[in-house]
Scaffold this motif. Structure first.
Motif: not given
Length: 901
Positions: A673-674, A739-756
């Motif tokens: 959880l991010w 490296r393990a492919g663990t999903p990162i769960v973003g709650l704040e769309p603007s921060c998730l957009a940076v990671l994407r």
């Protein structure tokens, strides 16, 4: 610039408020020998809206519908009226204006009259020339006259009579017969058998003869119901061959496109759901029919589908639902922008944009046209108004080199010969302009071209109005916007989709002007608030283009003109998805701010808001004291006094997470959880709710092992060096999970957009498995059970979510939870991170919210849930409506059955 390949720097731009202003402009320009060019929405593709004298823009003030007569089916309008505004007014009486180019949401009636615009429904309702009753015009000497059928009194009428009477045979035999003959002057409209229609003859003269003050236009009855039939064929040529089978069925539209357009669309990113509605094939016809009611329209559509299947072997789909039709039409309407980027990533340009042939010759013409492309080693994506033989195409002309420009000319000359050989017209919709007027001698005889000159001289003997177009034209390969210097300015971002070049990135904007559509979508909130070109995505892209060229803007990154235009950019990223060519103005703004303030003092807000993650971390030690001191910090931190600052939470998400009951991790899929700055320090209850939802769905929820940050606030304030360092450190912390492919769960769309998205502009790294809460639940826990809330909801989708990853998964999750949701077409909330908090931005911030969002939330019933995942969106809604907006995590938390808690 307009939407063409050409560039002319005007001496001035005028925004008249009345016909008297138009006359005054003409008087001054005539006295000083300065040419005059009229401009509508600036979406002209042939270069006829450009000039080096005074450019007149009527869209800002001369934009009123003066009268509308439902009984006689006419309307009186000023030239700056936007087509969709006229259509909306006419729709109240069951009427519409027939011509409807794909730019209908922003093109002006004046521009349509200048170009003789057509659109998809011209197969039923004709071109603009077929729908003009009378024109109120000013000639080059300032004379104002009303023109319709019949010659005007006085010397001009005498000159026109002599022109016609002396050349009757030439006027009757010198023009090709086809529905989309737009090239040249329509002098055959002056023939007695055609009603001596002077107004019609002036339609399509591209501002070279008169200036338009007002127009009376004809309206047509709009069918009460419409149904769309999509017919699939092997390719676009096969679709073109089928057109003669469609026309006897009297369709409202008959549009065509091929699979290469779909390929170009898919390169842009997310797959539009509408593609799943297309029938099998590699080429398609879009055939719309109408009826007095839904049943009649559907019956006609079924008849069309059956007949096309029987006679042409087409696979067909019938779309009766208006929402399905809008989605399918959106593919075609976006084509002008989509086709500028070929599936392989190459740039494609207008030039040979809209030639037309008789519809029965269309298949043969397309075969010859594709062979011509191959001969010249060029590529393009044909599509267009197949029912009238008109083909649009953007071609990968290598216009940035001298040999490439020579190839451009050679192709254009060969293409002109090809279309004339098929009995066609160089232009079937957009006019000739600089792009094709030089080729008119290949289509018309020398005698007819001399008549064109004589006709212009009747109205404009001194060549004051839009010189260099149609008569005595400029060279088609002169004044190209690519033929000029490019400054080698230092850049910081990677521009992975533009070959590492900001200059190439600024060329993405081709001027189709979707960003000046104020009716819907996210793009462009600042233009929607101010209505000024420099506050549109197009205006800013063009300023950056000029900055990279270094002629009109000479001080590079230090430019105050560019700075001021970008100041009101909300960095909403709406253009990243809504712009047909994916201009990313938020990133360009960050790049500019990075260099503009390099080595000197920045605005105070760049320190107070840009360093928010640091200040928030410090404040979390004593949040009460931080909240008490916040007003003082705001006063010195460049914060607008109209804003109430969000309060730091008493605890952080990390602390609350450590104190929660720990379920067993055995057999559970791990997710990270991010803990973004906004959730961690301002709204930890959202992170807590998300944790409960994820654990209920069977996940083992963990937080990152160390402190992490996406660097968003530094990125948006142009502090790119810090943003890059912060992201590098964050990726090191996340490295084992990545490296393990663990999903990162973003709650704040603007921060998730940076990671994407933005991470790839800063760092050369592979895609991160970063997902929204809805995406994780939808993808990895589709069987997770939620109780039914049996509630209504409206959602304000965060603009970064809209741009980068969408909300389709959110919609599915809400349905699973028994929530009847409606996502608002409200655009950006207006707060937009640091934007709406900064001094000087409050007025635009509130205006953006008041356009749709605030009225919708205010009108919502008390029991209706208001959803907004973005911290900025929730803050704006709370400030302006006093309603508390919920995060999706909070709604799903409510839907967890009591027995599962």
């Amino acid at each position: 610039m307009d939407a063409s390949n050409y560039r002319h720097v005007p001496a001035a731009v005028a925004f008249p408020r009345s016909a008297d202003d138009l006359r005054a402009i003409l008087r001054v320009c005539r006295a000083h020998g300065v040419p005059v060019t009229a401009r509508g929405a600036g979406t002209s593709i042939a270069g006829q809206a450009l000039g080096e004298g005074v450019v007149i823009d009527c869209s800002r003030h001369l934009n009123r519908i003066l009268s509308l007569d439902p009984e006689n089916r006419t309307a009186r309008v000023q030239p700056g009226v936007v087509l969709d505004a006229l259509r909306a007014a006419a729709a109240e009486h069951g009427l519409t204006f027939g011509p409807d180019p794909s730019t209908h949401s922003r093109c002006t009636i004046g521009g349509m009259i200048g170009n003789d615009a057509c659109g998809s429904h011209s197969v039923a309702w004709g071109r603009t020339a077929d729908n003009v009753v009378a024109l109120d015009v000013l000639t080059a000497d300032g004379t104002r006259m009303e023109l319709g059928k019949g010659l005007p009194p006085g010397p001009r009428g005498d000159e026109l009579r002599a022109l016609v009477d002396g050349h009757l045979a030439l006027l009757r035999q010198g023009f090709p017969a086809l529905p989309r003959r737009v090239s040249g002057y329509a002098l055959d409209a002056l023939l007695p058998e055609n009603g001596v229609d002077v107004a019609r003859a002036l339609v399509g003269t591209e501002g070279t003869c008169v200036l338009l003050a007002e127009a009376t236009v004809r309206l047509v009855a709009s069918p009460a119901a419409r149904v769309l039939v999509v017919a699939g064929y092997a390719d676009d040529v096969a679709a073109a061959d089928a057109v003669p089978h469609v026309l006897p069925l009297h369709p409202l539209t008959c549009e065509g496109m091929g699979a290469d357009l779909i390929d170009a669309l898919l390169v842009r990113g997310r797959r539009p759901p509408a593609l799943d509605r297309l029938p099998e094939g590699g080429g398609w016809l879009f055939v719309e029919v109408g009826g007095a009611d839904a049943a009649e329209a559907r019956a006609r559509a079924d008849e069309v589908a059956a007949r096309l299947h029987r006679e042409t072997g087409a696979a067909t789909v019938v779309a009766a639902d208006p929402a399905d039709q809008r989605q399918l039409w959106s593919i075609r309407e976006a084509a002008a922008g989509i086709a500028t980027r070929l599936p392989g990533g190459g740039e494609a340009w207008p030039g040979w944009e809209d030639a037309a042939v008789p519809p029965e010759r269309l298949g043969a013409y397309l075969r010859g046209f594709r062979a011509l492309l191959d001969k010249h080693g060029l590529h393009g994506i044909p599509y267009g108004h197949f029912g009238e033989g008109c083909v649009h195409v953007r071609i990968d002309f290598p216009l940035t080199t001298a040999p490439g420009r020579a190839r451009f000319r050679a192709f254009m000359e060969d293409a002109a010969d090809l279309v004339v050989a098929h009995g066609g017209s160089l232009s079937g919709e957009h006019g000739d302009g600089q792009a094709r007027a030089e080729l008119l001698p290949r289509m018309y005889s020398p005698e007819l071209l001399r008549l064109f000159e004589a006709f212009k001289a009747v109205w404009d003997p001194d060549d004051l109005l839009n010189p260099g177009n149609l008569v005595r034209p400029r060279k088609l390969d002169a004044d190209l916007r690519f033929d000029g210097p490019v400054r080698q300015l230092p850049i910081t971002l990677r521009y992975p989709h533009d070959g590492g070049s900001l200059a190439t990135a600024t060329r993405r904007c081709v001027g189709v002007g979707k960003c000046v559509d104020t009716s819907s979508g996210v793009m462009c909130p600042s233009y929607m608030a101010t209505g000024r070109e420099e506050h549109s995505t197009r205006g800013r892209a063009r300023l950056l283009f000029e900055m990279m060229r270094g002629e009109t803007i000479t001080d590079g990154w230090r430019s105050t003109e560019v700075r001021d235009a970008l100041d009101l950019c909300l960095a909403c990223k709406g253009c990243l998805s809504d712009c047909p060519v994916n201009v990313d103005m938020a990133s360009y703004k960050a790049e500019f701010l990075h260099h503009h303030y390099a080595g000197r003092l920045r605005p105070a807000s760049h320190y107070s808001l840009g360093y928010l993650p640091l200040w928030a971390r410090l404040a979390s030690a004593t949040p009460g004291l931080a909240n008490a001191l916040a007003p003082v910090a705001a006063r010195f931190g460049g914060i607008t006094p109209e804003r109430s600052l969000p309060r730091f939470a008493r605890t952080t998400l990390r602390r609350a997470f450590r104190r929660r009951p720990m379920p067993s991790a055995r057999g559970r899929q791990r997710v990270v959880l991010w803990p973004d700055t906004f959730t961690n320090f301002f709204s930890p209850e959202i992170g807590t709710a998300a944790t409960r939802v994820l654990e209920h769905a069977g996940f083992d929820v963990v937080l990152p092992r160390g402190s992490v940050c996406c660097g968003l606030t530094w990125f948006s304030t142009g502090q790119l060096g810090i943003a890059r360092r912060v992201l590098r450190r964050t990726l090191r912390v996340l490295e084992p999970d990545l490296r393990a492919g663990t999903p990162i769960v973003g709650l704040e769309p603007s921060c998730l957009a940076v990671l994407r998205h933005d991470v790839h502009d800063l760092l050369d790294v592979p895609a991160l498995n970063a997902l929204s809460l809805a995406e994780v639940l939808d993808r990895y826990a589709p069987e997770a059970e939620f109780g039914s809330l049996d509630a209504d909801a409206i959602t304000q989708q965060h603009c970064h979510q809209h741009a980068v990853f969408g909300n389709a998964a959110d919609e599915r999750l809400l349905r699973r939870a028994g929530v009847a949701n409606r996502t608002l077409d409200s655009g950006c909330c207006g707060l937009a991170g640091n934007f709406g908090v900064e001094r000087g931005h409050h007025e635009v911030s509130v205006a953006a919210a008041n356009r749709v969002l605030v009225p919708e939330v205010t009108a919502a019933a008390e029991g209706t849930l208001v959803l907004a995942d973005g911290f900025s969106c929730r803050t704006q809604i709370g400030d302006l409506t006093r309603r508390r907006a919920l995060h999706l995590a909070e709604v799903l938390d409510r839907a967890i059955p009591d027995a599962s808690r």
